[in-house]
Motif scaffolding. Structure first.
Motif, PDB file in Angstrom:
ATOM      1  N   ASN A  41       2.392  -6.409  -6.589  1.00  0.00           N
ATOM      2  CA  ASN A  41       1.913  -7.457  -7.124  1.00  0.00           C
ATOM      3  C   ASN A  41       2.133  -7.942  -8.522  1.00  0.00           C
ATOM      4  N   ASP A  42       2.228  -6.983  -9.190  1.00  0.00           N
ATOM      5  CA  ASP A  42       2.413  -7.105 -10.702  1.00  0.00           C
ATOM      6  C   ASP A  42       3.692  -7.382 -10.794  1.00  0.00           C
ATOM      7  N   LEU A  43       4.591  -6.691 -10.167  1.00  0.00           N
ATOM      8  CA  LEU A  43       5.891  -6.847 -10.357  1.00  0.00           C
ATOM      9  C   LEU A  43       6.287  -8.316  -9.885  1.00  0.00           C
ATOM     10  N   ARG A  44       5.686  -8.826  -8.601  1.00  0.00           N
ATOM     11  CA  ARG A  44       5.956 -10.097  -8.388  1.00  0.00           C
ATOM     12  C   ARG A  44       5.732 -11.241  -9.297  1.00  0.00           C
ATOM     13  N   ILE A  45       4.283 -10.967  -9.983  1.00  0.00           N
ATOM     14  CA  ILE A  45       3.838 -11.866 -11.038  1.00  0.00           C
ATOM     15  C   ILE A  45       4.814 -11.892 -12.259  1.00  0.00           C
ATOM     16  N   LYS A  46       5.326 -10.623 -12.646  1.00  0.00           N
ATOM     17  CA  LYS A  46       6.414 -10.688 -13.771  1.00  0.00           C
ATOM     18  C   LYS A  46       7.665 -11.468 -13.221  1.00  0.00           C
ATOM     19  N   SER A  74      -3.779 -15.913  -8.679  1.00  0.00           N
ATOM     20  CA  SER A  74      -5.121 -16.162  -8.061  1.00  0.00           C
ATOM     21  C   SER A  74      -5.271 -14.998  -6.898  1.00  0.00           C
ATOM     22  N   GLN A  75      -4.145 -14.523  -6.514  1.00  0.00           N
ATOM     23  CA  GLN A  75      -4.356 -13.340  -5.489  1.00  0.00           C
ATOM     24  C   GLN A  75      -4.783 -12.017  -6.313  1.00  0.00           C
ATOM     25  N   LYS A  76      -4.410 -11.623  -7.507  1.00  0.00           N
ATOM     26  CA  LYS A  76      -4.507 -10.578  -8.327  1.00  0.00           C
ATOM     27  C   LYS A  76      -6.212 -10.691  -8.631  1.00  0.00           C
ATOM     28  N   LYS A  77      -6.834 -11.813  -9.094  1.00  0.00           N
ATOM     29  CA  LYS A  77      -8.104 -11.807  -9.655  1.00  0.00           C
ATOM     30  C   LYS A  77      -8.900 -11.801  -8.387  1.00  0.00           C
ATOM     31  N   SER A  78      -8.486 -11.957  -7.180  1.00  0.00           N
ATOM     32  CA  SER A  78      -9.529 -11.996  -6.004  1.00  0.00           C
ATOM     33  C   SER A  78     -10.064 -10.597  -5.647  1.00  0.00           C
ATOM     34  N   LEU A  79     -11.098 -10.531  -5.063  1.00  0.00           N
ATOM     35  CA  LEU A  79     -11.583  -9.146  -4.735  1.00  0.00           C
ATOM     36  C   LEU A  79     -11.277  -8.648  -3.234  1.00  0.00           C
ATOM     37  N   LEU A  80      -9.849  -8.734  -2.954  1.00  0.00           N
ATOM     38  CA  LEU A  80      -9.822  -8.413  -1.633  1.00  0.00           C
ATOM     39  C   LEU A  80      -9.436  -6.878  -1.552  1.00  0.00           C
ATOM     40  N   ALA A  81      -9.787  -6.241  -0.088  1.00  0.00           N
ATOM     41  CA  ALA A  81      -9.440  -5.176   0.013  1.00  0.00           C
ATOM     42  C   ALA A  81      -8.379  -4.898   0.932  1.00  0.00           C
ATOM     43  N   SER A  82      -7.694  -5.996   1.337  1.00  0.00           N
ATOM     44  CA  SER A  82      -6.455  -5.963   1.994  1.00  0.00           C
ATOM     45  C   SER A  82      -5.191  -6.256   0.905  1.00  0.00           C
ATOM     46  N   SER A  83      -3.953  -5.652   1.246  1.00  0.00           N
ATOM     47  CA  SER A  83      -2.995  -5.670   0.261  1.00  0.00           C
ATOM     48  C   SER A  83      -2.195  -6.843   0.101  1.00  0.00           C
ATOM     49  N   ALA A 104      10.596   0.385   3.138  1.00  0.00           N
ATOM     50  CA  ALA A 104       9.614  -0.209   4.197  1.00  0.00           C
ATOM     51  C   ALA A 104       9.641   0.317   5.591  1.00  0.00           C
ATOM     52  N   THR A 105      10.606   1.146   5.756  1.00  0.00           N
ATOM     53  CA  THR A 105      10.412   1.679   7.290  1.00  0.00           C
ATOM     54  C   THR A 105      10.141   3.281   7.171  1.00  0.00           C
ATOM     55  N   THR A 106      10.087   3.839   5.940  1.00  0.00           N
ATOM     56  CA  THR A 106       9.969   5.228   6.087  1.00  0.00           C
ATOM     57  C   THR A 106       8.893   5.326   5.170  1.00  0.00           C
ATOM     58  N   LYS A 107       7.954   4.794   4.749  1.00  0.00           N
ATOM     59  CA  LYS A 107       6.892   5.017   3.672  1.00  0.00           C
ATOM     60  C   LYS A 107       5.802   4.304   4.177  1.00  0.00           C
ATOM     61  N   ILE A 108       4.542   5.022   4.003  1.00  0.00           N
ATOM     62  CA  ILE A 108       3.270   4.289   4.196  1.00  0.00           C
ATOM     63  C   ILE A 108       2.758   4.013   2.697  1.00  0.00           C
ATOM     64  N   LEU A 109       2.848   2.807   2.417  1.00  0.00           N
ATOM     65  CA  LEU A 109       2.709   2.578   1.012  1.00  0.00           C
ATOM     66  C   LEU A 109       1.120   2.397   0.657  1.00  0.00           C
ATOM     67  N   THR A 110       0.638   3.057  -0.393  1.00  0.00           N
ATOM     68  CA  THR A 110      -0.918   2.839  -0.525  1.00  0.00           C
ATOM     69  C   THR A 110      -1.189   1.538  -1.185  1.00  0.00           C
ATOM     70  N   PRO A 111      -2.564   1.572  -1.384  1.00  0.00           N
ATOM     71  CA  PRO A 111      -2.808   0.051  -1.914  1.00  0.00           C
ATOM     72  C   PRO A 111      -2.783   0.110  -3.464  1.00  0.00           C
ATOM     73  N   ALA A 112      -2.373   1.028  -4.264  1.00  0.00           N
ATOM     74  CA  ALA A 112      -1.996   1.369  -5.517  1.00  0.00           C
ATOM     75  C   ALA A 112      -0.677   0.716  -5.627  1.00  0.00           C
ATOM     76  N   ASP A 113       0.286   1.051  -4.469  1.00  0.00           N
ATOM     77  CA  ASP A 113       1.820   0.516  -4.743  1.00  0.00           C
ATOM     78  C   ASP A 113       1.649  -0.979  -4.242  1.00  0.00           C
ATOM     79  N   PHE A 114       0.658  -1.588  -3.576  1.00  0.00           N
ATOM     80  CA  PHE A 114       0.669  -3.079  -3.435  1.00  0.00           C
ATOM     81  C   PHE A 114       0.390  -3.578  -4.570  1.00  0.00           C
ATOM     82  N   ALA A 115      -0.644  -3.115  -5.405  1.00  0.00           N
ATOM     83  CA  ALA A 115      -1.036  -3.621  -6.577  1.00  0.00           C
ATOM     84  C   ALA A 115      -0.127  -3.763  -7.395  1.00  0.00           C
ATOM     85  N   LEU A 116       0.676  -2.449  -7.544  1.00  0.00           N
ATOM     86  CA  LEU A 116       1.943  -2.561  -8.472  1.00  0.00           C
ATOM     87  C   LEU A 116       2.725  -3.411  -7.897  1.00  0.00           C
TER      88      LEU A 116
END
Length: 771
Positions: A630-635, A658-667, A616-628
């Motif tokens: 979110n999937d792990l949190r759902i699992k 519900s957050q996964k289905k939404s059309l959000l640009a933010s992570s 969390a302190t040495t990486k700039i996570l991409t939106p693909a990371d946040f999508a992944l």
């Protein structure tokens, strides 16, 4: 002499020869050029004279303009000036020919896209021909799309956006007319800018460019945001629908709005026809394509979350919406005011804004007999967030309870009132009064299912957020245990602790304490022996997630900076692999529960801090990371539900899905929970009893295709339509119905002589019929 006469009278032949050898026929071209200038001057004075010949000359000049660029440098300017200055006096054929000539010059790169669009934009609100208007619109969209096909053409985009801004701004100083009753035109509004046609076309084109994905930056949103304050109501309505994700007018689309194939019909045809492997593959491909298109259409109907997030200065935008709503309340119809309320509430909820005057304004509409009251209640609930002062909401909650929740109204009204109060208190629990909460909870004993569900919902909500406001017997086991342990809800404006991590990255997570994303990536590395898919290329991880802006062009030279924006690849992978077993053991020891944090070993806590710092302190996570993530949190939430996590785990899972289905640009996905629908307010409802009109409509529908009070039996498959005879009806009677009839009893009692006579008569009839 003969050659000159021939070429002068045959322009297509001269055009062909010039394209083959321009220098050899320059003299003939100059002769035609001088002739064109003479005809043009005459045409400007009298457009009806020599119109056909003038169109032929203009088309000829456009075809050979690239062969003589110096001599024809003034041709585009002349055509453009003729269209813009004398458009009203030109015939429809001449207008279409001149527009097509300009498009031809653009296709031959004689003029630039900016020059073409500067001429076509003013023509859109002026033309009365639907075919020409559609041609101009397609030309504008295709030209901008082609220019931005490979990369963003920032120069063209800025120029076109400036033109669209100007088209809207030219009518901003007009008087606000409104749309209540008949749309009244302002005095002297004969121009396109005063009646909103020019601004309307600017909004329509901008919406189309956004929908097709050609433009997706903040400037595009600013154009539509400016249209929300246009004095003409239809321009406002079109702009408001853009942010709300719905279109009152469905624009024609040549590529995306086509009819989808009937999947069931295709599957039925496949079952009947010969089974082949290629046919099965084609069927799977078709089904997948149809699902994707349906998903895109469903997403297009939702709120335009990215556009709301890209608003420039949302606080000022929201305050202007409220000022317009309050100032012109008498001029706007109810439907238009609800559109403004919906957008204002979504901006307030999405950006955590405080426009306190909105709650005072909306209170006059909070009556159960108000038209479209569910939509108004939805707008109220969506505008509330955790930073809304409870003092501003308490009178609103009290007004809803007084108007909707009392014995003098129907059960549906009571359920809607309790549900709306619940949605407001879900976002700001301190708006509720303790005495009022007790009265609402008592409705859980109602006989109506919808009222009971609504009351139980608000009871469950306060068991989670503030059980101290409930009576002791209503708090439930978990809430009572929590209060006994000393946990209390934080007052308004207070926060438990500063945000130091992202949920799912730390060891303090409900999924057995593991850092979800980090463990997942390490597992993939161990299995494949290489970086997981998507980690190799940083640019690929950001593809489809970033938003193009003009700053990209200016900062393109500084792309090789010292800061490396990496994907999910862990730069310190070697060190982590070395300590992998130790880290997992200590993380497992630390995962027994948050309530046992004080008893954790010191080494486990140090390991937790170490794992937070590496991701969390040495990486700039991409939106693909946040999508992944979110999937792990759902699992992980699904596993918690299966292990018996209770209602809290189920609600956590529902929120994540519900957050996964939404059309959000933010992570982070927090914006999705802000918006609700009218079904959330109305709650579960049983089918209402049909009134007289509905019953008669159902009866009439059942009578379609048949005669009045008559049966169609026996009339369908006959050459001459007729009813069945009594003998035919007797044959089809059930046996038990005719056993006791006189005919059957008479046969049983008949003598031998009577039977012989009947048999002889039957034989005679058969012989006659045979002959």
């Amino acid at each position: 002499m003969g050659r000159g006469v021939l070429l002068t009278s045959n322009l297509p032949q001269l055009q062909n020869l010039i394209k083959r050898d321009p220098p050899a026929y320059k003299e003939e071209f100059l002769q035609q050029w001088n002739h064109y200038n003479s005809i043009r001057q005459i045409f400007q004075i009298n457009p009806d004279e020599n119109a056909q010949h003038f169109r032929e000359l203009v088309s000829f000049m456009a075809q050979v303009a690239q062969c003589y660029p110096k001599e024809t440098s003034e041709l585009p300017t002349q055509i453009s000036a003729l269209l813009l200055e004398s458009y009203g006096s030109l015939s429809p054929d001449t207008r279409k020919s001149l527009v097509q000539t300009l498009v031809m010059l653009r296709n031959k790169d004689v003029i630039t896209s900016i020059t073409l669009l500067q001429t076509l934009f003013p023509l859109l609100p002026r033309t009365t021909s639907s075919t020409l208007r559609a041609f101009i619109r397609r030309t504008i969209l295709s030209d901008i799309r082609t220019a931005n096909l490979r990369s963003k053409n920032h120069k063209l985009n800025r120029a076109v956006q400036a033109m669209l801004f100007g088209m809207i701004e030219r009518g901003m100083d007009g008087e606000v007319v409104g749309d209540k009753g008949k749309l009244r035109a302002a005095v002297g509004s004969s121009t396109a800018s005063s009646n909103g046609e020019e601004a309307m076309w600017a909004v329509v084109l901008t919406k189309e460019l956004w929908r097709k994905g050609i433009w997706n930056d903040a400037k595009t949103v600013s154009i539509i945001a400016l249209g929300c304050f246009h004095p003409v109501a239809k321009v406002q309505s079109a702009s408001l629908h853009f942010f709300l994700g719905s279109d009152e007018e469905k624009e024609d689309s040549d590529d995306e709005e086509d009819e989808l194939p009937n999947v069931k019909a295709l599957q039925h045809r496949q079952n009947i026809n010969k089974k082949t492997r290629s046919g099965a593959k084609m069927m799977q491909k078709t089904v997948k394509s149809v699902k994707m298109k349906r998903k895109k259409r469903a997403e297009a109907e939702n709120t335009n979350f990215p556009a709301i997030q890209l608003l420039n200065d949302p606080q000022t935008f929201g305050e202007k919406l409220y000022d317009m709503l309050n100032k012109y309340d008498k001029r706007y119809s109810l439907d238009h005011k609800i559109l403004i309320m919906q957008l204002l509430s979504r901006v307030m909820g999405g950006h955590r804004l405080c426009v306190l005057g909105f709650y005072t304004y909306i209170m006059k509409y909070l009556t159960y007999h108000q038209l479209r009251i569910p939509a108004i209640l939805v707008a109220l609930a969506q505008s509330v967030h955790e930073f809304t002062p409870p003092d501003a909401l308490t009178p609103v909650v009290r007004k809803i309870a007084q108007e909707f929740v009392h014995p003098g109204v129907g059960s549906e009204v009571i359920a809607a009132g309790i549900n709306s109060i619940r949605e407001v208190c879900r976002r700001q629990p301190w708006a509720m009064e303790e005495e009022l909460l007790g009265d609402l909870v008592d409705y859980r004993k109602s006989r109506d299912k919808a009222v009971t569900a609504a009351a139980r919902g608000i009871l469950q909500l306060f068991r989670e957020v503030n059980p101290g406001m409930l009576k002791r017997r209503e708090r439930g086991k978990e809430a009572a245990m929590g209060m006994a342990s000393g946990s209390q809800p934080l007052p308004f404006g207070h926060s438990a602790e500063a945000a130091v991590d992202i949920e799912g990255l730390t060891v303090r997570h409900f999924s057995r304490g593991f850092a979800l994303l980090e463990d997942h990536l390490e597992k993939l590395r161990d299995e494949d022996g290489a970086a997981p898919e998507g980690e190799e290329d940083d640019a690929a991880a950001w593809e489809g997630w970033d938003v193009e802006t003009d700053s990209e062009e200016e900062s393109s030279d500084d792309s090789d900076s010292d800061l490396e924006i990496s994907d999910s690849e862990d730069e310190g992978g070697g060190k982590k692999k070395k300590d992998k077993g130790k880290g997992k053991r200590k993380a497992a020891e630390a995962a027994e529960g948050d309530e046992a944090d004080d008893d954790k070993p010191e080494g486990a806590m140090e390991e937790a801090v170490k794992r937070i710092s590496t991701m969390a302190t040495t990486k700039i996570l991409t939106p693909a990371d946040f999508a992944l993530l979110n999937d792990l949190r759902i699992k992980a939430a699904t596993d918690a539900v299966e292990r018996g996590g209770g209602n809290a785990a189920k609600r956590k899972l529902a929120t994540l899905e519900s957050q996964k289905k939404s059309l959000l640009a933010s992570s982070d996905g927090n914006l999705a929970a802000t918006f609700i629908s009218e079904n959330d307010i109305l709650g579960p409802r049983k089918k209402a009893k049909a009134d007289y009109a509905e019953r008669m409509a159902s009866i009439e529908k059942g009578r379609e295709g048949r005669e009045k009070f008559a049966s169609m039996k026996g009339k369908k498959n006959k050459a001459a339509p007729s009813s069945s005879t009594n003998r035919e009806k007797a044959r089809n009677k059930p046996l038990m119905m005719i056993l006791a009839s006189g005919a059957v009893r008479g046969k049983k009692k008949a003598s031998l002589r009577e039977k012989q006579q009947k048999l002889r008569a039957h034989i005679n009839r058969a012989k006659k019929a045979h002959h």
